[in-house]
Scaffold this motif. Structure first.
Motif, short mmCIF file in Angstrom:
data_model
loop_
_atom_site.label_atom_id
_atom_site.label_comp_id
_atom_site.label_asym_id
_atom_site.label_seq_id
_atom_site.Cartn_x
_atom_site.Cartn_y
_atom_site.Cartn_z
N ILE A 64 0.85 -1.18 0.00
CA ILE A 64 0.00 0.00 0.00
C ILE A 64 0.89 1.23 0.00
O ILE A 64 1.96 1.25 0.61
CB ILE A 64 -0.98 0.02 1.20
N VAL A 65 0.44 2.25 -0.72
CA VAL A 65 1.20 3.49 -0.87
C VAL A 65 0.27 4.66 -0.60
O VAL A 65 -0.87 4.68 -1.07
CB VAL A 65 1.79 3.61 -2.29
N VAL A 66 0.75 5.63 0.16
CA VAL A 66 0.02 6.88 0.36
C VAL A 66 0.49 7.82 -0.76
O VAL A 66 1.63 8.25 -0.76
CB VAL A 66 0.32 7.50 1.74
N PRO A 67 -0.38 8.13 -1.76
CA PRO A 67 0.07 8.95 -2.88
C PRO A 67 0.52 10.35 -2.48
O PRO A 67 1.41 10.92 -3.10
CB PRO A 67 -1.14 9.02 -3.80
N GLN A 98 5.16 3.88 1.94
CA GLN A 98 4.63 2.59 1.54
C GLN A 98 4.86 1.55 2.62
O GLN A 98 5.76 1.70 3.44
CB GLN A 98 5.25 2.12 0.23
N ALA A 99 4.06 0.48 2.60
CA ALA A 99 4.20 -0.62 3.55
C ALA A 99 3.68 -1.89 2.90
O ALA A 99 2.76 -1.84 2.08
CB ALA A 99 3.43 -0.33 4.83
N TYR A 100 4.28 -3.01 3.26
CA TYR A 100 3.81 -4.31 2.80
C TYR A 100 2.86 -4.86 3.86
O TYR A 100 3.18 -4.87 5.04
CB TYR A 100 4.98 -5.25 2.57
N LEU A 134 -5.38 5.48 -0.27
CA LEU A 134 -4.30 4.54 -0.49
C LEU A 134 -4.34 3.99 -1.91
O LEU A 134 -5.42 3.79 -2.47
CB LEU A 134 -4.42 3.34 0.47
N GLU A 135 -3.17 3.71 -2.45
CA GLU A 135 -3.04 2.92 -3.67
C GLU A 135 -2.66 1.53 -3.22
O GLU A 135 -1.71 1.34 -2.46
CB GLU A 135 -1.97 3.50 -4.58
N VAL A 136 -3.40 0.52 -3.71
CA VAL A 136 -3.18 -0.86 -3.29
C VAL A 136 -2.64 -1.64 -4.47
O VAL A 136 -3.21 -1.63 -5.55
CB VAL A 136 -4.50 -1.49 -2.79
N TYR A 137 -1.52 -2.34 -4.24
CA TYR A 137 -0.89 -3.18 -5.26
C TYR A 137 -0.89 -4.61 -4.74
O TYR A 137 -0.57 -4.86 -3.58
CB TYR A 137 0.55 -2.75 -5.52
N LEU A 186 -3.42 -0.73 13.02
CA LEU A 186 -2.69 0.31 13.73
C LEU A 186 -1.20 0.28 13.36
O LEU A 186 -0.59 1.32 13.13
CB LEU A 186 -2.87 0.10 15.24
N GLU A 187 -0.64 -0.91 13.26
CA GLU A 187 0.77 -1.03 12.91
C GLU A 187 1.05 -0.53 11.49
O GLU A 187 2.06 0.11 11.23
CB GLU A 187 1.21 -2.50 13.04
N ALA A 188 0.12 -0.78 10.56
CA ALA A 188 0.30 -0.29 9.19
C ALA A 188 0.19 1.23 9.15
O ALA A 188 0.92 1.89 8.41
CB ALA A 188 -0.73 -0.93 8.27
#
Length: 138
Positions: A89-92, A97-99, A133-136, A117-119
């Protein structure tokens, strides 16, 4: 001094983080022989091929708020997926980003999502706001 050193070693050995790390290290070197599955004897017993869950190409957009703070881990409950898969996921707005684990949620595909919460901490976003969020899929 000797007793203090022994006590520190005992406390560290009882720590969950140390125990889980040693479990991963020592459980990976199993000496048990690996056997191949038996070949089917007749043509009628041929198993069906396993179909891998395939994600999508490119990014899908969703708006997420804080999910259940008592559920540990990095996850995103979203209606964008039908089965649980890993993703990014990426915050444009910031590029952070985080997996995470993408977990299916009920609702239409354009519906909102819930973020752990951790993400949210990994993405450095406020807990009390909705975030785009952008989700890949990976």
């Amino acid at each position: 001094m000797k007793y203090a050193l022994v006590l520190v070693c005992v406390f560290v050995a009882g720590c969950d983080a140390v125990r889980s790390a040693t479990d991963r290290v020592f459980s990976g070197s199993s000496t048990a022989p690996v056997t191949a599955p038996a070949a089917p004897e007749t043509a009628e017993e041929v198993p069906e091929p396993v179909v891998a869950t395939v994600g999508w190409a490119g990014a899908k957009t969703t708006v997420a708020g804080l999910g259940d703070p008592n559920t540990p881990g990095r996850w995103l409950q979203t209606p964008l997926v039908k089965t649980e898969i890993n993703g990014r996921i990426v915050v444009p707005r910031t590029g952070a980003q985080a997996y995470v684990a993408l977990i299916p949620a009920p609702g239409p595909e354009g519906g909102g999502s819930r973020l752990s919460l951790e993400a949210m901490r990994a993405l450095l976003v406020p807990f009390d706001e909705l975030v785009e969020l952008e989700v890949y899929s990976d």
